[in-house]
Scaffold this active site. Structure first.
Site, PDB file in Angstrom:
ATOM      1  CD  GLU A  23      -2.742  -1.014   2.546  1.00 47.80           C
ATOM      2  OE1 GLU A  23      -3.921  -0.605   2.503  1.00 47.80           O
ATOM      3  OE2 GLU A  23      -2.180  -1.382   3.590  1.00 47.80           O
ATOM      4  CE1 TYR A  55     -15.520  25.153  -6.268  1.00 50.44           C
ATOM      5  CE2 TYR A  55     -17.331  26.441  -5.392  1.00 50.44           C
ATOM      6  CZ  TYR A  55     -16.595  25.986  -6.471  1.00 50.44           C
ATOM      7  OH  TYR A  55     -16.930  26.371  -7.733  1.00 50.44           O
ATOM      8  CE  LYS A 100      -6.022   1.874   1.290  1.00 46.79           C
ATOM      9  NZ  LYS A 100      -5.134   1.284   2.280  1.00 46.79           N
TER      10      LYS A 100
END
Length: 128
Positions: A23, A55, A100
């Site tokens: 990972e 934003y 994820k």
């Protein structure tokens, strides 16, 4: 006073968070959904971007935090909340979801996510 919610939805990142070596070496795809609540700013009435929470600036804070590797996505979510609380003192509420997209779990075909909700008091505690 009513709250304005500014949201970032389905923001995609490729980053190197995780517990396993693969990972942190290969990386993975993440999706972030964020909802920031604040008292209605003057920009709601003036149409002036300088009088609201921009934003694009929210996104920049999230992006910066995503560049710092973490083992846990819940830790990453808390780091993002702390960065936003430091930058935008007017925040009353904050919701962060980090997904994820393809977690490295053998045989698993879904996604994994964390979602954290913060109120003003909790946000202040993050910056102290």
């Amino acid at each position: 006073m009513p709250l304005l919610y500014i949201q970032l939805r389905n923001v995609r990142f490729y980053a190197y968070h995780g517990v396993g070596e693969q990972e942190t070496r290969v990386g993975a795809e993440y999706v972030v959904n964020l909802k920031a609540g604040l008292p209605m700013p003057p920009g709601c009435f003036s149409d002036n971007v300088a009088q609201t929470l921009n934003y694009a600036e929210l996104y920049e804070e999230v992006r910066r935090e995503f560049e710092k590797p973490c083992r846990l996505i819940e830790h990453l979510a808390t780091n993002i909340a702390a960065a936003l609380a430091r930058r935008f003192e007017e925040l009353e509420r904050l919701e962060i979801e980090i997904v994820k997209v393809h977690p490295p779990i053998p045989g698993f075909t879904g996604s994994a996510a964390v979602e954290i909700f913060f109120e003003k008091k909790e946000l202040k505690n993050l910056v102290n």
